[in-house]
Design a protein around this motif. Structure first.
Motif, PDB file in Angstrom:
ATOM      1  N   LEU A  19       7.501   2.085  -2.631  1.00  0.00           N
ATOM      2  CA  LEU A  19       8.220   3.871  -2.498  1.00  0.00           C
ATOM      3  C   LEU A  19       8.230   4.471  -3.574  1.00  0.00           C
ATOM      4  CD1 LEU A  19      10.677   2.313   1.028  1.00  0.00           C
ATOM      5  CD2 LEU A  19       8.691   3.126   0.635  1.00  0.00           C
ATOM      6  N   GLY A  20       7.591   3.925  -4.351  1.00  0.00           N
ATOM      7  CA  GLY A  20       7.724   4.788  -4.974  1.00  0.00           C
ATOM      8  C   GLY A  20       8.140   5.065  -6.412  1.00  0.00           C
ATOM      9  N   SER A  37       0.855  -1.075   0.163  1.00  0.00           N
ATOM     10  CA  SER A  37       0.148  -0.069  -0.052  1.00  0.00           C
ATOM     11  C   SER A  37       0.609   0.968   0.356  1.00  0.00           C
ATOM     12  CB  SER A  37      -0.673   0.024   1.083  1.00  0.00           C
ATOM     13  OG  SER A  37      -1.580  -0.828   1.081  1.00  0.00           O
ATOM     14  N   GLY A  38       0.594   1.958  -1.094  1.00  0.00           N
ATOM     15  CA  GLY A  38       1.311   3.619  -1.024  1.00  0.00           C
ATOM     16  C   GLY A  38       2.264   3.013  -1.628  1.00  0.00           C
ATOM     17  N   CYS A  39       2.540   2.302  -2.339  1.00  0.00           N
ATOM     18  CA  CYS A  39       4.143   2.701  -3.714  1.00  0.00           C
ATOM     19  C   CYS A  39       3.833   3.060  -4.248  1.00  0.00           C
ATOM     20  CB  CYS A  39       4.186   1.157  -3.989  1.00  0.00           C
ATOM     21  SG  CYS A  39       3.053   0.392  -4.459  1.00  0.00           S
ATOM     22  N   GLY A  40       2.426   3.726  -4.377  1.00  0.00           N
ATOM     23  CA  GLY A  40       2.296   4.404  -6.066  1.00  0.00           C
ATOM     24  C   GLY A  40       1.704   3.753  -7.396  1.00  0.00           C
ATOM     25  N   LYS A  41       1.827   1.985  -7.098  1.00  0.00           N
ATOM     26  CA  LYS A  41       0.771   1.725  -8.214  1.00  0.00           C
ATOM     27  C   LYS A  41      -0.268   2.317  -8.793  1.00  0.00           C
ATOM     28  CE  LYS A  41      -0.774  -2.050  -5.467  1.00  0.00           C
ATOM     29  NZ  LYS A  41      -0.476  -1.308  -3.949  1.00  0.00           N
ATOM     30  N   PHE A  59       6.969  -8.245   3.875  1.00  0.00           N
ATOM     31  CA  PHE A  59       6.621  -7.295   4.098  1.00  0.00           C
ATOM     32  C   PHE A  59       5.392  -7.235   3.374  1.00  0.00           C
ATOM     33  CE2 PHE A  59       9.415  -5.901   0.438  1.00  0.00           C
ATOM     34  CZ  PHE A  59       8.645  -4.910   0.324  1.00  0.00           C
ATOM     35  N   GLY A  60       4.165  -6.413   3.516  1.00  0.00           N
ATOM     36  CA  GLY A  60       3.544  -5.288   2.464  1.00  0.00           C
ATOM     37  C   GLY A  60       2.390  -6.533   2.949  1.00  0.00           C
TER      38      GLY A  60
END
Lengths: 275, 462
Positions: free
Chosen positions: A245-246, A62-66, A274-275
């Motif tokens: 992370l983007g 989540s929040g990785c920019g996909k 993780f994740g």
């Protein structure tokens, strides 16, 4: 099968498309794409080739920019005031962020299906007819009816709803609503369909149906799908891109990414560390 | 004395709350988990059983006691009051009370002094009696409550139910007030319809209640039912309301769309409160704005085209009223348009729809029920609005749909019928109630109609 307007256009441009080293035409190409939300940078120099008639899965925590990246591909980020996009995204040799590009036309070519089914509060027929109507794709009422029927058939929903096309689309089950949204997107004959976690609000049976549908659609459309489920990415996609992370960490054949990732972070993510 | 008792009861309430709380802890030796309800609920329980019966008794006493005292005084000073008319009896008692408790006394005589003495002693007795009764009720409630506080006692349920009773009481006040107003409208109207046939009133086309009396001076006893035709007033009301909606609906709706979907956040933050300030301007200010600025302007403008424009015109009143109700339309519509989920807008944009297509084809249909109710609310406001039309529309009951002429409305006529010294039982005064009833029926019908329309055409999005 009858050729729709979108397919003809696609066929004409085929010759001009650049190809990958293994000979697959590249439908969309992202070149050093960056995204800022206000001060915060969400994407850092993403390079990605979207291959024609392939399903490309975007995975990552989540929040990785996909999702941000996905929304760049048809400029849905334009609706967010504080969002700035840098770099270049090319669709069929045209930079879609070029000021000359008409966003409305772009979104007709690059359709989108959202995370939560969002049928309009209209009848099933009107939901599917919405796009063709605003783009003037149908000359007559019978044309429109045919587009609606074909789209519903392609979305695998026609048999279930053919007797109640004038009932509200919001009355369908979650899985049917999502297939209705896919039919709605197909109805404007897009070349690329973007899907933002299309199954996250659905139960396993509905998910299976939508996944089956995605696989069938691959024949005529280029599909980019964001998913949280790695099993889903493995089941439906040919190519997988891992975001973290983007940054775009790794992109490759789905099989390779899941069995033989090159990057340690990808390895950790797909093995559930993780994740 | 009422207030003394009242504040004592409040003090008792607070004390009982604290005592109940500590008492409940005491019965379980400080072991909270042994209590069914938390100590606070026990406190509430004790306070309620202690105070509420006494409070009810106090309220009953305040309502009933004066009547009882009046009756006793009347019977005991009957020999002073024999042969007095009803108003004279009331004046006698009023003066006696003023003598006893202080106040302005008309004139004093032996009878009133006698009555005042009785009042004084009665009042003392009544206060002491009430104090005793309340002390008994408080004590009884308190001991009952203290004995009832046990670990397993369901104080929470009791307190929750008491809160519910309080809520029901408050909503009942609102409902019964409404029912009372409607009933009084109906009964007074019935008295009116005994003098003027209802059909003459509802379908009559001549309104001139100033000439309602047949004959002159003291011989004016009969009622001319021909002059109470409400149609001209209704036409005037409709005409002005129609003009007002013609102004308010497009301006309000379009500004709501701008505010919700186009305006940048800073613009919205300033513009929305500004629009809502319009709703805060007193209608009397709109009234003289209409009468002194808009009406002369319209007259001048019309005359430059060679039209005959009355200096008080339906157009002036309607336009200003329209401006007055813009915030009702825009603010409420803005809220409902905002409530349409962003996902629907995204879905439409994702199909290549432009912003205006999205709004026209997706957002507005989804927001339709809310928009219609905003419009209905605005129309109800316009129909019931009085001040602007009194000042700007005129008093002449012309039956016309020409917006450049002076017309009058139902509300204006109610004002003119009731302002000034009036006999309360004349047909002229009672006509105001009939007009009020008519107005009420129209707005009610409008609301019902709108609800049905909304139900039929709504596009439900969740």
């Amino acid at each position: 099968m009858e050729m729709t307007a979108g397919n003809v256009q696609q066929a004409d441009l085929n010759g001009a498309l650049p190809v990958t080293e293994d000979g697959v035409p590249i439908k969309m190409r992202a070149n050093q794409v960056t995204v800022h939300y206000g001060e915060k940078q969400a994407l850092f120099g993403v390079d990605l080739n979207v291959r024609k008639s392939n399903v490309t899965a975007l995975i990552g925590p989540s929040g990785c920019g996909k999702s941000t990246f996905l929304r760049c591909l048809n400029r849905m980020n334009d609706t967010i005031d504080i969002c700035r996009v840098g770099g270049e995204i090319v669709l069929d040799n045209e930079d879609i962020y070029d000021p000359k590009i008409d966003v409305v036309e772009l979104r007709a070519r690059v359709g989108m299906v959202f995370q939560k089914p969002n049928p309009f509060p209209k009848s099933i027929f009107e939901n599917v007819a919405y796009g063709p109507r605003i783009h003037g794709l149908a000359q007559s009422k019978s044309d429109l009816e045919e587009i609606v029927a074909t789209s519903l058939q392609k979305a695998g929903l026609f048999e279930e709803v053919k007797d109640r096309l004038d009932e509200p689309g919001t009355g369908l089950s979650g899985g049917q609503q999502q297939r209705l949204c896919i039919a709605r997107a197909i109805a404007v004959s897009p070349e690329v369909i973007l899907m933002d976690e299309p199954c996250s609000a659905l139960d396993p049976i509905a998910t299976a149906k939508v996944e089956e549908l995605i696989d069938e659609l691959r024949e005529n459309y280029t599909i980019v799908i964001v998913t949280h489920s790695m099993q889903q990415a493995a089941r439906v996609s040919q190519r997988t891109a891992f975001f973290h992370l983007g940054y775009l960490v790794e992109e490759g054949k789905t099989n390779d990414i899941f069995t033989n990732p090159k990057d340690q972070r990808t390895q950790d993510y797909i093995t559930g560390r993780f994740g | 004395m009422f207030w003394t008792y009242f504040f004592i009861l409040i003090a008792v309430f607070v004390l009982a709350t604290f005592y109940g709380r500590s008492r409940s802890l005491q019965v379980v030796n400080g072991q909270l988990s042994a209590l069914h309800s938390r100590p606070g609920y026990h406190g509430g329980f004790l306070a309620i059983v202690t105070v509420v019966p006494a409070l009810i008794a106090l309220i009953v006493w305040v309502i009933v006691a004066p009547n009882i005292m009046n009756n006793i005084v009347s019977s005991q000073s009957a020999d002073f009051m024999s042969g007095l008319s009803k108003p004279a009896v009331e004046a006698f008692l009023r003066d006696a009370r003023a003598l006893a408790f202080g106040g302005i006394v008309g004139f004093v005589d032996a009878g009133k002094e006698h009555a005042a003495e009785i009042y004084k002693s009665l009042n003392t007795t009544s206060n002491i009696l009430m104090g005793v009764i309340m002390a008994l009720l408080v004590a009884g409630g308190f001991f009952y409550g203290v004995r009832t506080i046990q670990p397993q006692m369901r104080a929470r349920h009791f307190v929750e139910r008491s809160v519910m009773a309080l809520l029901i009481l408050c909503s009942a006040v609102a409902i019964f007030t409404t029912i009372g107003i409607v009933l009084s409208l109906i009964f007074e109207s019935l008295r009116f319809f005994q003098q003027v046939p209802i059909l003459d009133f509802v379908f009559g086309t001549h309104w001139s209640p100033q000439s309602a009396f047949i004959g002159a001076g003291a011989e004016a006893t009969g009622t001319n039912s021909e002059v109470f035709g409400a149609i001209p007033l209704l036409v005037g009301t409709m005409l002005i309301t129609f003009i007002a909606i013609l102004v308010a609906a497009p301006v309000g709706l379009l500004s709501a769309i701008y505010l919700s979907d186009y305006a940048a956040q800073p613009v919205r933050a300033v513009a929305k409160p500004m629009l809502e300030i319009l709703a805060g301007i007193p209608t009397v200010v709109y009234g003289f704005f209409a009468a002194l600025a808009v009406a002369p302007f319209i007259r001048g403008w019309g005359e430059s085209f060679g039209l005959t424009v009355s200096s008080e015109s339906a157009l002036a009143a309607g336009v200003v009223m329209g401006i007055m109700i813009i915030p009702f339309v825009s603010s409420l519509s803005d809220d409902v348009i905002n409530a349409v989920p962003q996902s629907l807008r995204d879905g439409s944009a994702g199909l290549g729809a432009t912003k205006s297509e999205t709004i026209r084809r997706v957002v507005l249909p989804a927001a339709l029920p809310g928009i219609v109710s905003a419009l209905i609310l605005a129309i109800s406001r316009a129909i019931g609005e009085t001040m602007i039309v009194v000042m700007a529309a005129g008093l002449a009951a012309n039956m016309t749909i020409n917006p450049l002429e002076a017309v009058t409305t139902v509300t204006v006529q109610i004002v003119t019928l009731l302002v000034g010294d009036q006999e309360f039982d004349s047909a002229k005064t009672l006509a105001a109630f009939a007009l009020g009833l008519l107005l009420f029926c129209i707005t009610l019908a409008l609301n019902v109609f709108a609800l049905r329309v909304v139900k039929k055409y709504r596009e439900q999005y969740d």
